[in-house]
Design a protein around this motif. Structure first.
Motif, mmCIF file in Angstrom:
data_model
loop_
_atom_site.group_PDB
_atom_site.id
_atom_site.type_symbol
_atom_site.label_atom_id
_atom_site.label_comp_id
_atom_site.label_asym_id
_atom_site.label_seq_id
_atom_site.Cartn_x
_atom_site.Cartn_y
_atom_site.Cartn_z
ATOM 1 N N THR A 128 0.851 -1.196 0.000
ATOM 2 C CA THR A 128 0.000 0.000 0.000
ATOM 3 C C THR A 128 0.883 1.242 0.000
ATOM 4 O OG1 THR A 128 -1.721 -1.146 1.255
ATOM 5 C CG2 THR A 128 -1.790 1.257 1.248
ATOM 6 N N PRO A 129 0.741 2.115 -1.008
ATOM 7 C CA PRO A 129 1.597 3.318 -1.067
ATOM 8 C C PRO A 129 1.480 4.173 0.191
ATOM 9 C CG PRO A 129 0.439 2.988 -3.144
ATOM 10 C CD PRO A 129 -0.168 2.018 -2.163
ATOM 11 N N VAL A 130 2.608 4.716 0.629
ATOM 12 C CA VAL A 130 2.665 5.546 1.830
ATOM 13 C C VAL A 130 3.424 6.836 1.510
ATOM 14 C CG1 VAL A 130 3.485 5.699 4.215
ATOM 15 C CG2 VAL A 130 2.684 3.507 3.320
ATOM 16 N N LEU B 12 5.888 9.883 2.076
ATOM 17 C CA LEU B 12 7.143 9.866 2.836
ATOM 18 C C LEU B 12 7.006 10.552 4.191
ATOM 19 C CD1 LEU B 12 9.780 10.550 0.026
ATOM 20 C CD2 LEU B 12 9.052 8.359 1.019
ATOM 21 N N ASP B 13 6.081 11.505 4.307
ATOM 22 C CA ASP B 13 5.910 12.179 5.603
ATOM 23 C C ASP B 13 5.027 11.380 6.560
ATOM 24 O OD1 ASP B 13 3.486 12.511 4.340
ATOM 25 O OD2 ASP B 13 3.369 14.681 4.658
ATOM 26 N N GLN B 14 4.590 10.195 6.123
ATOM 27 C CA GLN B 14 3.780 9.341 6.990
ATOM 28 C C GLN B 14 4.404 7.965 7.184
ATOM 29 O OE1 GLN B 14 -0.390 9.260 5.767
ATOM 30 N NE2 GLN B 14 -0.322 11.425 5.171
ATOM 31 N N LEU B 15 5.699 7.859 6.953
ATOM 32 C CA LEU B 15 6.393 6.580 7.114
ATOM 33 C C LEU B 15 6.307 6.086 8.548
ATOM 34 C CD1 LEU B 15 9.655 7.143 5.022
ATOM 35 C CD2 LEU B 15 7.791 5.537 4.507
ATOM 36 N N GLN B 16 6.186 4.787 8.696
ATOM 37 C CA GLN B 16 6.169 4.133 10.001
ATOM 38 C C GLN B 16 7.227 3.034 10.028
ATOM 39 O OE1 GLN B 16 2.238 2.718 10.958
ATOM 40 N NE2 GLN B 16 1.298 4.737 10.765
ATOM 41 N N PRO B 17 7.685 2.654 11.218
ATOM 42 C CA PRO B 17 8.678 1.582 11.311
ATOM 43 C C PRO B 17 8.210 0.313 10.594
ATOM 44 C CG PRO B 17 8.449 2.667 13.425
ATOM 45 C CD PRO B 17 7.367 3.223 12.550
ATOM 46 N N GLY B 18 9.066 -0.227 9.742
ATOM 47 C CA GLY B 18 8.745 -1.444 9.013
ATOM 48 C C GLY B 18 8.298 -1.203 7.587
ATOM 49 N N ASP B 19 7.964 0.051 7.229
ATOM 50 C CA ASP B 19 7.593 0.339 5.847
ATOM 51 C C ASP B 19 8.791 0.063 4.936
ATOM 52 O OD1 ASP B 19 5.077 1.105 6.657
ATOM 53 O OD2 ASP B 19 5.460 3.258 6.502
ATOM 54 N N ILE B 20 8.510 -0.360 3.719
ATOM 55 C CA ILE B 20 9.569 -0.627 2.746
ATOM 56 C C ILE B 20 9.729 0.591 1.848
ATOM 57 C CG2 ILE B 20 10.202 -2.006 0.735
ATOM 58 C CD1 ILE B 20 9.084 -4.433 2.122
ATOM 59 N N VAL B 21 10.969 1.055 1.755
ATOM 60 C CA VAL B 21 11.280 2.206 0.906
ATOM 61 C C VAL B 21 12.039 1.693 -0.319
ATOM 62 C CG1 VAL B 21 12.403 4.459 0.769
ATOM 63 C CG2 VAL B 21 11.419 3.685 2.947
ATOM 64 N N ALA B 22 11.539 2.034 -1.517
ATOM 65 C CA ALA B 22 12.172 1.631 -2.774
ATOM 66 C C ALA B 22 12.976 2.796 -3.336
ATOM 67 C CB ALA B 22 11.111 1.181 -3.773
ATOM 68 N N TYR B 23 14.076 2.476 -4.017
ATOM 69 C CA TYR B 23 14.990 3.505 -4.520
ATOM 70 C C TYR B 23 15.237 3.362 -6.021
ATOM 71 C CZ TYR B 23 15.962 4.570 0.373
ATOM 72 O OH TYR B 23 15.843 4.931 1.685
ATOM 73 N N TYR B 24 15.691 4.461 -6.581
ATOM 74 C CA TYR B 24 16.034 4.568 -8.002
ATOM 75 C C TYR B 24 14.792 4.479 -8.889
ATOM 76 C CZ TYR B 24 20.734 3.953 -6.168
ATOM 77 O OH TYR B 24 21.897 4.098 -5.453
ATOM 78 N N GLY B 25 14.938 4.860 -10.156
ATOM 79 C CA GLY B 25 13.811 4.983 -11.057
ATOM 80 C C GLY B 25 13.004 3.714 -11.238
#
Length: 209
Positions: free
Chosen positions: A152-154, A156-169
């Protein structure tokens, strides 16, 4: 001799004060009840007053337990019962799936990066995130792109511990958000699993499972 006279005067005053309290209590007591024993502190004087325990707010008198020991016992018992009934320990808050996954990822900090590895002794980026969530009892996709698409998209100002952050294009790298501006990830060959700044790489998106 003078010292004995002063002691007698003090005792006489104590006896008089206690007797006055007892006499007043006997007058205002609403009804006859079991007699309460009254003690004059620091003396051997003891006597009983019927109905004393029924006097309104008698248990609020300062140091009443010194004069009427039975009232002190009742007050202590009431306090104990109140503590037992009204102050139950709060149940510990249950961890979310994300918090459990984060704890699993934190437990393997220092493990080596190996391309295609998904634990428990070595990891690549999505291998770490999928393994951590499996320890929390939740199966998520294996690859970074699939993880970025499935959660489920989140914002960035609502991130919580355990959320997965994806990087690069192309969402080619993922890490697990810690809750205080960092992620835990398996970055590349020669770099062990570690905690690094959230903005160390350009962010693609963030998701929650």
């Amino acid at each position: 001799m003078a010292q004995h006279r002063r002691q007698g005067t003090v005792n006489t005053r104590r006896i008089a004060s206690t007797a006055a309290l007892a006499a007043t209590a006997a007058v205002v007591a609403p009804g006859v009840a079991q007699a309460a024993e009254v003690v004059v502190p620091n003396t051997d004087y003891r006597f009983e007053v019927a109905g004393l325990e029924n006097v309104p707010n008698i248990d609020q008198v300062p140091n009443i337990d010194r004069y009427v020991p039975s009232l002190g016992k009742v007050s202590n018992q009431q306090h104990t019962n109140y503590a037992a009934a009204g102050h139950k320990p709060a149940a510990p808050a249950q961890q979310t799936v994300g918090q459990k996954a984060l704890a699993a990822a934190r437990s393997v900090i220092g493990s080596p990066y190996v391309y295609g590895a998904a634990g428990p002794n070595a990891f690549d980026c999505s291998g770490l995130t999928s393994w951590a969530y499996a320890q929390a009892g939740k199966q998520i996709p294996r690859t970074s792109q699939a993880q970025a698409s499935a959660g489920t998209p989140v914002p960035l100002d609502q991130l919580q511990p355990g959320d997965i952050v994806a990087y690069y294009g192309g969402a080619s790298h993922v890490g697990i958000y810690t809750g205080h501006g960092t992620i835990i990830d398996a970055l590349n060959s020669g770099t062990p699993v570690q905690e690094r700044d959230l903005n160390y790489m350009p962010i693609h998106s963030a998701v929650r499972f």
